[in-house]
Design an enzyme around this catalytic site. Structure first.
Site, PDB file in Angstrom:
ATOM      1  N   ASP A  94       0.798  -1.235   0.000  1.00 40.59           N
ATOM      2  CA  ASP A  94       0.000   0.000   0.000  1.00 40.59           C
ATOM      3  C   ASP A  94       0.828   1.282   0.000  1.00 40.59           C
ATOM      4  OD1 ASP A  94      -0.793  -1.027   3.370  1.00 40.59           O
ATOM      5  OD2 ASP A  94       0.883   0.248   2.718  1.00 40.59           O
ATOM      6  N   HIS A 109       6.477  -7.988  -1.282  1.00 42.28           N
ATOM      7  CA  HIS A 109       5.378  -8.468  -2.127  1.00 42.28           C
ATOM      8  C   HIS A 109       5.012  -7.464  -3.210  1.00 42.28           C
ATOM      9  CE1 HIS A 109       4.166 -11.252   1.439  1.00 42.28           C
ATOM     10  NE2 HIS A 109       5.268 -11.643   0.837  1.00 42.28           N
TER      11      HIS A 109
HETATM   12  N1  APR Z   1      -2.357  -4.226  15.640  1.00 38.86           N
HETATM   13  C1  APR Z   1      -1.573  -5.342  15.625  1.00 38.86           C
HETATM   14  N2  APR Z   1      -1.892  -6.475  14.919  1.00 38.86           N
HETATM   15  C2  APR Z   1      -3.043  -6.473  14.236  1.00 38.86           C
HETATM   16  C3  APR Z   1      -3.919  -5.339  14.218  1.00 38.86           C
HETATM   17  C4  APR Z   1      -3.526  -4.178  14.959  1.00 38.86           C
HETATM   18  N3  APR Z   1      -4.272  -3.079  15.014  1.00 38.86           N
HETATM   19  N4  APR Z   1      -5.002  -5.646  13.447  1.00 38.86           N
HETATM   20  C5  APR Z   1      -4.808  -6.932  12.998  1.00 38.86           C
HETATM   21  N5  APR Z   1      -3.635  -7.431  13.459  1.00 38.86           N
HETATM   22  C6  APR Z   1      -3.012  -8.743  13.178  1.00 38.86           C
HETATM   23  C7  APR Z   1      -3.954  -9.955  13.135  1.00 38.86           C
HETATM   24  O1  APR Z   1      -4.162 -10.479  14.433  1.00 38.86           O
HETATM   25  C8  APR Z   1      -3.171 -10.943  12.242  1.00 38.86           C
HETATM   26  O2  APR Z   1      -2.302 -11.764  13.018  1.00 38.86           O
HETATM   27  O3  APR Z   1      -2.474  -8.674  11.876  1.00 38.86           O
HETATM   28  C9  APR Z   1      -2.312 -10.016  11.358  1.00 38.86           C
HETATM   29  C10 APR Z   1      -2.695  -9.987   9.877  1.00 38.86           C
HETATM   30  O4  APR Z   1      -2.413 -11.259   9.334  1.00 38.86           O
HETATM   31  P1  APR Z   1      -2.771 -11.587   7.799  1.00 38.86           P
HETATM   32  O5  APR Z   1      -4.120 -11.133   7.479  1.00 38.86           O
HETATM   33  O6  APR Z   1      -2.438 -13.022   7.588  1.00 38.86           O
HETATM   34  O7  APR Z   1      -1.774 -10.635   6.977  1.00 38.86           O
HETATM   35  P2  APR Z   1      -0.228 -10.848   6.623  1.00 38.86           P
HETATM   36  O8  APR Z   1       0.481 -11.656   7.648  1.00 38.86           O
HETATM   37  O9  APR Z   1       0.316  -9.527   6.322  1.00 38.86           O
HETATM   38  O10 APR Z   1      -0.314 -11.708   5.249  1.00 38.86           O
HETATM   39  C11 APR Z   1       0.877 -12.012   4.589  1.00 38.86           C
HETATM   40  O11 APR Z   1      -0.312 -12.985   2.753  1.00 38.86           O
HETATM   41  O12 APR Z   1      -2.181 -12.804   1.537  1.00 38.86           O
HETATM   42  C12 APR Z   1      -0.846 -12.648   1.471  1.00 38.86           C
HETATM   43  O13 APR Z   1       0.462 -11.207   0.143  1.00 38.86           O
HETATM   44  C13 APR Z   1      -0.466 -11.207   1.176  1.00 38.86           C
HETATM   45  O14 APR Z   1       1.226  -9.838   2.225  1.00 38.86           O
HETATM   46  C14 APR Z   1       0.185 -10.744   2.472  1.00 38.86           C
HETATM   47  C15 APR Z   1       0.669 -12.032   3.088  1.00 38.86           C
END
Ligand code: APR
EC number: 2.3.1.286
Length: 263
Positions: A94, A109
Site C-alpha cells: 500500500d 510483495h
Molecule cells: N495491531 C496489531 N496487529 C493487528 C492489528 C492491529 N491493530 N489488526 C490486525 N492485526 C493482526 C492480526 O491479528 C493478524 O495476526 O495482523 C495479522 C494480519 O495477518 P494476515 O491477514 O495473515 O496478513 P499478513 O500476515 O500480512 O499476510 C501475509 O499474505 O495474503 C498474502 O500477500 C499477502 O502480504 C500478504 C501475506
C-alpha cells in the site's frame, strides 16, 4: 512489565503485515474478517496459475487497496516507525510506510502503486493513479504494454511467484544487521517473510511480535523473545515517545546509545 526498546537498541528493523494498515479500511487477509476468509475464490485468483484470466480481479483488488490507502494516509503506527528511524521490510503493497516518511523500504510483495508488464522479461513499469475498476485504464495505466504489447498488471507478487530479488537482498541484509527485529501485524504464515524473525534471532537480535491477537504458537515457536498482545497503533507510538524522552533527557541514557545507527 511489557517490553519496550531500550537505548541499547540502535539498529531496529520492522517487518510489517496487513495488521499495521488494517485500520485504514484495508482490513487483513486472514482471521474472521480477512479478505481471503470472506472470499476464498478471490484468494484463488491470487495464484500465478490463474493468469492471465485473473487480471481484471488483480486490478480490482489491488487497485482498490491503493485507492483506500491513498485516501486514508499512514496510521499512527506507520508514523511511529518512521520517527524511530527503524528500517522497514514490508509484506504490504500500500505504500503507507513511504508516505509516513520511511525510506529504502524493502517491499517483499511488490507494490499496488505500480504497473508492470505481464511478461516478466519486459522492463516496462509505470506508477499508477489510485482509481476504481477492473481495467488498467481505471488506474491510469495502459492495458497493453507500450514496449511489447503484452497485457499489463499491478506490480503485486502473486502466490507461487518469485519475490523481487532486490527486496529479498535488502531484507536479508537488514535481518542480519538488526539488534532489535520487530514483527508487526502479521500472522506469520507466508514464506519467506515468516523466516526472517528466526533468522534475525539466530544472528543475535532480540525479536518481538506485536499483534492484536497473536497466534498461540508465537510464544512457543522459538521465533520471538517477546510476544506483545496489543494494538500496533498504541504500542509503537508508546515506544516512540519513550525513545524521544530518553533522547530529550540524556541522564535517562548515561551511555549515550539512544540514536539509531546508520545501516
Ligand atoms: N495491531 C496489531 N496487529 C493487528 C492489528 C492491529 N491493530 N489488526 C490486525 N492485526 C493482526 C492480526 O491479528 C493478524 O495476526 O495482523 C495479522 C494480519 O495477518 P494476515 O491477514 O495473515 O496478513 P499478513 O500476515 O500480512 O499476510 C501475509 O499474505 O495474503 C498474502 O500477500 C499477502 O502480504 C500478504 C501475506
Amino acid at each position: 512489565m511489557s517490553f519496550r526498546p531500550g537505548p541499547q537498541h540502535r539498529r531496529i528493523v520492522v517487518l510489517s503485515g496487513a495488521g499495521l494498515s488494517a485500520r485504514t479500511g484495508l482490513g487483513t487477509f486472514r482471521g474472521p474478517d480477512g479478505l481471503w476468509s470472506l472470499d476464498p475464490q478471490l484468494e484463488e485468483a491470487m495464484h500465478a496459475s490463474a493468469l492471465p484470466g485473473s487480471i481484471p480481479a488483480l486490478w480490482r483488488v489491488w487497485g482498490d487497496m491503493a485507492r483506500v490507502a491513498a485516501a486514508h494516509g499512514p496510521t499512527p503506527g506507520h508514523f511511529a516507525i518512521a520517527r524511530m528511524g527503524a528500517q522497514v521490510i514490508t509484506q504490504n503493497v500500500d505504500g503507507l510506510h513511504q508516505a509516513a516518511g520511511s525510506e529504502d523500504v524493502a517491499e517483499l510483495h511488490g507494490s499496488a502503486r505500480r504497473a508492470v508488464c505481464l511478461d516478466p522479461r519486459c522492463p516496462w513499469s509505470a506508477p499508477l493513479v489510485p482509481g476504481e475498476g477492473d481495467r488498467a485504464e481505471d488506474h491510469g495505466a495502459p492495458s497493453a504494454c507500450p514496449v511489447c504489447g503484452a497485457p499489463t498488471r499491478p506490480d503485486v507478487v502473486l502466490f507461487d511467484e518469485q519475490l523481487p530479488a532486490a527486496a529479498i537482498d535488502r531484507a536479508l541484509a537488514l535481518t542480519r544487521a538488526a539488534d532489535l527485529f520487530v514483527v508487526v501485524g502479521s500472522s506469520g504464515v507466508v514464506m519467506p517473510a515468516a523466516q526472517l524473525a528466526p533468522r534475525a534471532r539466530a544472528a543475535g537480535a532480540t525479536t518481538v511480535l506485536v499483534d492484536i491477537d497473536p497466534p498461540r504458537e508465537a510464544s512457543r515457536g522459538g521465533s520471538f523473545d517477546h510476544v506483545l498482545r496489543g494494538d500496533a497503533h498504541e504500542v509503537l507510538p508508546d515506544w516512540e515517545r519513550a525513545r524521544r524522552d530518553v533522547a530529550a533527557n540524556p541522564f535517562l541514557d548515561p551511555f549515550g546509545g539512544g540514536r539509531p545507527a546508520q545501516m
